[in-house]
Write a protein that holds these residues in place. Structure first.
Motif, mmCIF file in Angstrom:
data_model
loop_
_atom_site.group_PDB
_atom_site.id
_atom_site.type_symbol
_atom_site.label_atom_id
_atom_site.label_comp_id
_atom_site.label_asym_id
_atom_site.label_seq_id
_atom_site.Cartn_x
_atom_site.Cartn_y
_atom_site.Cartn_z
ATOM 1 N N THR A 14 3.306 -10.412 -9.256
ATOM 2 C CA THR A 14 3.756 -10.407 -7.862
ATOM 3 C C THR A 14 2.720 -11.073 -6.966
ATOM 4 O OG1 THR A 14 2.749 -8.241 -7.448
ATOM 5 C CG2 THR A 14 5.062 -8.259 -8.127
ATOM 6 N N GLN A 16 0.595 -10.693 -3.740
ATOM 7 C CA GLN A 16 0.094 -9.537 -2.999
ATOM 8 C C GLN A 16 -0.945 -9.976 -1.979
ATOM 9 O OE1 GLN A 16 1.069 -6.389 -3.141
ATOM 10 N NE2 GLN A 16 2.448 -6.636 -4.879
ATOM 11 N N SER A 31 0.410 -0.133 0.767
ATOM 12 C CA SER A 31 0.784 -1.044 -0.324
ATOM 13 C C SER A 31 -0.337 -2.024 -0.646
ATOM 14 C CB SER A 31 2.091 -1.781 -0.005
ATOM 15 O OG SER A 31 3.122 -0.862 0.189
ATOM 16 N N GLY A 32 -0.028 -3.239 -1.067
ATOM 17 C CA GLY A 32 -1.041 -4.235 -1.396
ATOM 18 C C GLY A 32 -1.446 -4.190 -2.860
ATOM 19 N N ALA A 33 -2.567 -4.775 -3.142
ATOM 20 C CA ALA A 33 -3.060 -4.960 -4.512
ATOM 21 C C ALA A 33 -3.323 -3.638 -5.223
ATOM 22 C CB ALA A 33 -4.346 -5.772 -4.491
ATOM 23 N N GLU A 56 -0.940 -11.352 -8.408
ATOM 24 C CA GLU A 56 -1.414 -10.211 -9.183
ATOM 25 C C GLU A 56 -0.585 -10.133 -10.460
ATOM 26 O OE1 GLU A 56 -3.239 -6.174 -7.919
ATOM 27 O OE2 GLU A 56 -1.068 -6.031 -7.663
#
Length: 109
Positions: A14, A16, A31-33, A56
């Protein structure tokens, strides 16, 4: 910015960034990495801003073909990355050329 063609998607790859801040009161999670340290390291090595987006990759990597030259870096888990047929190391900046293929042979660590 160089275009990249996805030849094979990999599993759970994805785009990110480091996430969204200040919206928890409205039900929006950060959210995020998953690996914020690896994400930050990659952006630092490429001299990008800390909040720049990145790809990622989890479990099994994709197979990607570059449509132009670009600098890339791999951080985090070792998924046996290869540029064309040459093995790559984590935490090193690599220059890729048009037509180069980035692939992953499988998880080592």
């Amino acid at each position: 910015m160089t275009e990249i063609e996805v030849l094979q998607p990999g599993l759970f790859s994805t785009i990110q960034d480091l996430g969204r801040f200040g919206s928890m009161a409205y039900g929006v999670p950060m959210s995020g990495a998953m690996d914020k340290y690896a994400a930050t390291m990659a952006n630092l090595l490429l001299q990008n801003s800390a909040d720049a987006a990145f790809l990622e990759i989890t479990l099994s990597g994709p197979k990607l073909q570059f449509r132009g030259s670009a600098e890339i870096v791999l951080t985090g888990g070792d998924l046996s990355p290869m540029l064309n047929t040459k093995p790559l190391l984590n935490n090193h900046v690599y220059l890729v050329q048009q037509g180069d293929i980035l692939s992953f042979a499988g998880r080592r660590a």
